[in-house]
Design a protein around this motif. Structure first.
Motif, PDB file in Angstrom:
ATOM      1  N   TYR A 236       0.870  -1.176   0.000  1.00  0.00           N
ATOM      2  CA  TYR A 236       0.000   0.000   0.000  1.00  0.00           C
ATOM      3  C   TYR A 236       0.901   1.219   0.000  1.00  0.00           C
ATOM      4  N   ARG A 238       1.749   5.389  -1.041  1.00  0.00           N
ATOM      5  CA  ARG A 238       1.140   6.716  -1.221  1.00  0.00           C
ATOM      6  C   ARG A 238       1.138   7.116  -2.694  1.00  0.00           C
ATOM      7  N   ALA A 239       0.068   7.756  -3.115  1.00  0.00           N
ATOM      8  CA  ALA A 239      -0.006   8.254  -4.483  1.00  0.00           C
ATOM      9  C   ALA A 239       0.980   9.397  -4.706  1.00  0.00           C
ATOM     10  N   ARG A 277      -1.320  -1.422  -4.198  1.00  0.00           N
ATOM     11  CA  ARG A 277      -2.517  -0.613  -3.984  1.00  0.00           C
ATOM     12  C   ARG A 277      -2.046   0.822  -3.746  1.00  0.00           C
ATOM     13  N   ILE A 278      -2.648   1.746  -4.440  1.00  0.00           N
ATOM     14  CA  ILE A 278      -2.210   3.139  -4.347  1.00  0.00           C
ATOM     15  C   ILE A 278      -3.172   3.920  -3.461  1.00  0.00           C
ATOM     16  N   GLY A 279      -2.618   4.615  -2.499  1.00  0.00           N
ATOM     17  CA  GLY A 279      -3.435   5.399  -1.576  1.00  0.00           C
ATOM     18  C   GLY A 279      -4.001   6.624  -2.277  1.00  0.00           C
ATOM     19  N   ALA A 280      -4.760   7.415  -1.541  1.00  0.00           N
ATOM     20  CA  ALA A 280      -5.357   8.588  -2.173  1.00  0.00           C
ATOM     21  C   ALA A 280      -5.235   9.794  -1.249  1.00  0.00           C
ATOM     22  N   GLY A 281      -4.197   9.772  -0.430  1.00  0.00           N
ATOM     23  CA  GLY A 281      -3.945  10.946   0.388  1.00  0.00           C
ATOM     24  C   GLY A 281      -4.754  10.979   1.662  1.00  0.00           C
ATOM     25  N   ALA A 282      -4.477  10.082   2.580  1.00  0.00           N
ATOM     26  CA  ALA A 282      -5.108  10.126   3.889  1.00  0.00           C
ATOM     27  C   ALA A 282      -4.086   9.613   4.900  1.00  0.00           C
ATOM     28  N   SER A 294      -8.848   0.613   3.504  1.00  0.00           N
ATOM     29  CA  SER A 294      -8.531   1.305   2.258  1.00  0.00           C
ATOM     30  C   SER A 294      -8.195   0.304   1.155  1.00  0.00           C
TER      31      SER A 294
ATOM     32  N   ILE B  37     -11.225   2.328  -5.187  1.00  0.00           N
ATOM     33  CA  ILE B  37     -10.239   3.415  -5.158  1.00  0.00           C
ATOM     34  C   ILE B  37      -9.435   3.465  -6.459  1.00  0.00           C
ATOM     35  N   GLU B  38      -9.071   2.289  -6.988  1.00  0.00           N
ATOM     36  CA  GLU B  38      -8.334   2.243  -8.264  1.00  0.00           C
ATOM     37  C   GLU B  38      -9.177   2.869  -9.370  1.00  0.00           C
ATOM     38  N   HIS B  41      -9.322   6.606  -9.042  1.00  0.00           N
ATOM     39  CA  HIS B  41      -8.068   7.198  -9.525  1.00  0.00           C
ATOM     40  C   HIS B  41      -8.110   7.354 -11.043  1.00  0.00           C
ATOM     41  N   TYR B  76     -10.867  10.968   0.758  1.00  0.00           N
ATOM     42  CA  TYR B  76      -9.449  11.104   0.413  1.00  0.00           C
ATOM     43  C   TYR B  76      -9.148  12.461  -0.203  1.00  0.00           C
ATOM     44  N   HIS B  77      -8.016  13.033   0.229  1.00  0.00           N
ATOM     45  CA  HIS B  77      -7.651  14.375  -0.233  1.00  0.00           C
ATOM     46  C   HIS B  77      -7.411  14.462  -1.731  1.00  0.00           C
ATOM     47  N   LEU B  78      -6.925  13.362  -2.316  1.00  0.00           N
ATOM     48  CA  LEU B  78      -6.497  13.462  -3.711  1.00  0.00           C
ATOM     49  C   LEU B  78      -7.659  13.432  -4.700  1.00  0.00           C
TER      50      LEU B  78
END
Lengths: 543, 168
Positions: A236, A238-239, A277-282, A294, B37-38, B41, B76-78
């Motif tokens: 996992y 970070r993006a 798995r790519i996070g989305a900023g949390a 997540s 989530i993917e 994105h 999520y922020h992004l």
């Protein structure tokens, strides 16, 4: 793939490498200072000089001296150039032929470099992270072979336990114990998760490891999978780390191509695959139960433990979660043995720790030192102290969950227990130096602002507490606070700490408590200044 | 109205071809709800931001309640539910950058562009955003313009960068 093929691949690669290797750091730090142009120019100059048989230009991972980038190293000559510009390229090449160079050479005996003990970072800045051949040439994937064919899963767990390795994500939980717990769960679907959600602002150790040596993390995860009986792993990440993601994708692809991931690795019955798995900023997704949610595709909110992920994690299956640096320590432990590893460090904290040394310090960058090294040695000797003759006021570790080490305590050795005693924590490894110009109350407010915006909102103490703490701290910064506010602030800190659901809330008051402990006078001064200005007659403007 | 999940490969009634590319992503993930989530994105990559129509489409395709998709997208922020400017100007406010004065950089940019952090200029050209550490702490303070990380910034250099963006 069998071991002889692995060895012949390693030999082939070593034979292929040219006598002189010009290594350009193309990790994120140097890349943003223009390393790509430097590398292109160096390649051109090698061609023009007709040295293609004698020298080659390679991309490598972090060379550590990040504040002085772009960096270029030449091996085996043992030269390190800093702040290299494309215009320096020619003189770096002519220096290979014995001429004097115009480029800035770093002193090879610089304490920043000589005090390091690279174990996690042993390949960082030496191999091209995008070529599996170079990883194999330095002995890569031989530990996986050793584990799969010469050890039982129980042997691997015992070896890790004996090494004394503790979780490098911050908590310091014994890694061997964690592995043993998951290994004891009934056979069935299990998962290995690598936590690469490096959210602490001011920390970039995991990014550097992933960018510089991704195969080491994959190998560590595969060994963990074998030890606990899992066949599926997730990373996992970070993006915000696009280069790390790209290097990981390349590495997984190459490892699968050579049969080092996938089914029947080294012709053993062991299968293992790894997904990213790519996070989305949390920020909260660094907490293990939030991270699990997540990966499952939902909001990254934590849940109460127990049950711990070791028992019921991803999709309710037993799950082993370790941090990037922890996995990066597995390969050397298997290769050189638990006794060797346990001989490094202090009694309770074994091995080395990677720190990202930043802030008001002369030499910012990545360092790896044995546990037990003093903070003073890191900041003053290796980091060269504060620029422009300033003095160190405090050193912050553990990010928004940690605290500060005041100047008077700089002789504290870095190990899990000593830092806890000071009211801070090891954390993942961010080490931010603050000078005498820094307002500590403002720093506490800064961290609280961070926690306030990163609170997931699930539990009230954290959701409402961080907002109230931030309001109180703002009162101090604006010189509107009273002594009653100070009392209120302390009481609220303890309340949030004692009643929050997850690590984020529990540790959110730490920077406040820590600054209150060592810099209480600054809070009192702000109250005083506010009181004084109250008694001054108001000046009506413009009338 | 968006198409229903019963249609295996639905053509979006708006005729927007980007929904077709989104379908390919959904198929790659076998319409697994876990892949939310993917998919978000990718959707943001295709559409620039997550408009309501897109969220409804994803919810139906993954057989998830819209509340869950909306909840995840806003968590999520992004993920952005509003369109952002043509250029993204990000100032890192991580600790290392903050200690080295990135708040001043942000203040100067707000002044220069006439917008607050999180906003986009009236002509839709520049969005001013903050980051919580981009991991380039060794070269702090850092700003990121359209994905390109720039280290060792000063109040003067950020104004030059902003001016360059405005001139484009």
């Amino acid at each position: 793939m069998d071991v002889s093929e692995l060895q012949s691949m390693a030999k082939q690669e070593r034979d292929r490498q040219k006598p002189h290797r010009i290594l350009c750091c193309t990790a994120a730090g140097c890349l943003s200072s223009g390393a790509a142009k430097v590398k292109a120019r160096l390649e051109e100059e090698v061609n023009i000089a007709g040295l293609t048989q004698a020298a080659e230009v390679c991309s490598v991972g972090c060379l550590r001296f990040c504040g002085h980038g772009p960096l270029v190293a030449v091996v085996p000559d043992g030269l390190l150039y800093e702040q290299v510009t494309p215009e320096n390229a020619l003189s770096i090449i002519t220096a290979l032929q014995g001429k004097a160079t115009e480029a800035i050479l770093t002193d090879p005996h610089h304490p920043f470099l000589t005090h390091q003990m690279p174990i996690v970072l042993e390949n960082s800045g030496k191999i091209n992270p995008e070529r599996i051949e170079e990883y194999i040439a330095v002995g890569g994937y031989q530990s996986l072979h050793q584990a799969l064919l010469e050890m039982t899963p129980a042997d691997v767990v015992t070896e890790i336990s004996r090494s004394g390795l503790r979780g490098r994500g911050g908590g310091g939980y014994p890694t061997g114990l964690k592995w043993a717990t998951v290994a004891k769960m009934p056979t069935g679907q299990k998962y290995v998760v690598c936590n690469a959600d490096e959210g602490d602002p001011g920390a970039f150790m995991d990014r550097s490891v992933l960018e510089s040596d991704p195969h080491r993390v994959l190998e560590g995860m595969a060994i963990a999978g074998y030890a606990i009986g899992a066949h599926h792993g997730f990373i996992y990440v970070r993006a915000e780390y696009p280069l790390a993601i790209q290097h990981l994708q390349t590495a997984i692809h190459q490892a699968k191509h050579y049969g080092l991931l996938g089914s029947q690795i080294f012709d053993s019955p062991f299968d293992f695959k790894i997904d990213i798995r790519i996070g989305a900023g949390a920020f909260v997704c660094g907490e293990e139960t939030a991270l699990i949610h997540s990966i499952e595709g939902g909001r990254g909110t934590p849940r109460p433990r127990p049950p711990y992920p070791a028992e019921a994690g991803l999709w309710q299956c037993p799950t082993l979660i370790n941090n990037v640096e922890t996995f990066a320590n597995i390969v050397p432990i298997i290769r050189q043995g638990a006794d060797w590893y346990a001989s490094i460090g202090t009694e309770k904290s074994k091995g080395t720790k990677v720190f990202a040394l930043t802030g008001k310090v002369n030499h910012a960058g990545l360092i790896e030192v044995p546990m037990g090294t003093t903070v003073r040695q890191i900041v003053e000797v290796m980091g060269g102290g504060v620029p422009d003759g300033g003095t160190v006021k405090s050193v912050q570790t553990g990010g928004p969950s940690g605290g500060c080490i005041p100047a008077a305590e700089l002789d504290t050795p870095v190990d899990y227990e000593s830092l806890l005693k000071l009211g801070t924590m090891m954390g993942s490894g961010g080490m931010i130096v603050m000078d005498d110009q820094t307002n500590m109350v403002q720093i506490a407010q800064f961290y609280m602002d961070f926690c306030r915006s990163e609170s997931c909102g699930k539990c009230i103490p954290c959701r409402a507490g961080t907002v109230q703490l931030h309001q109180l701290l703002s009162k101090f910064v604006n010189r509107e606070a009273t002594l009653a506010d100070l009392e209120h602030l302390e009481a609220l800190c303890h309340m949030v700490q004692n009643t929050s659901l997850c690590g984020l809330g529990i540790s959110a008051p730490n920077p406040v408590l820590s600054t209150l402990r060592y810099f209480r006078q600054e809070y009192l001064d702000l109250i005083d200044q506010g009181q004084k200005s109250l008694h001054q007659p108001r000046v009506e403007l413009g009338r | 109205m968006p198409t229903t999940i019963e249609q295996a490969n639905p053509e979006h009634p708006s005729g927007d071809r980007r929904f077709h590319t989104l379908d390919i992503t959904l198929q790659r993930h076998h319409y697994q709800p876990d892949s939310l989530i993917e998919v978000l994105h990718k959707a943001q990559e295709f559409f620039g931001y997550l408009e309501e129509d897109v969220l409804i489409y994803i919810a139906k395709s993954l057989k998830l309640p819209l509340s869950k998709v909306y909840g995840t997208a806003t968590f999520y922020h992004l993920f952005s539910l509003k369109p952002t400017g043509v250029h993204r100007c990000v100032v890192c406010l991580g600790t290392a950058c903050y200690v080295k004065g990135s708040q001043t950089l942000m203040d100067r940019l707000e002044e220069k562009l006439g917008i607050r952090v999180g906003e986009t200029t009236a002509d839709g050209q520049i969005s001013l955003l903050e980051a919580r550490c981009v991991g380039a702490c060794g070269i702090a303070p850092v700003m990121v313009i359209d994905g390109e990380v720039m280290g060792h910034q000063t109040p003067e250099t950020v104004l030059v960068h902003a001016q360059n963006l405005e001139n484009q």
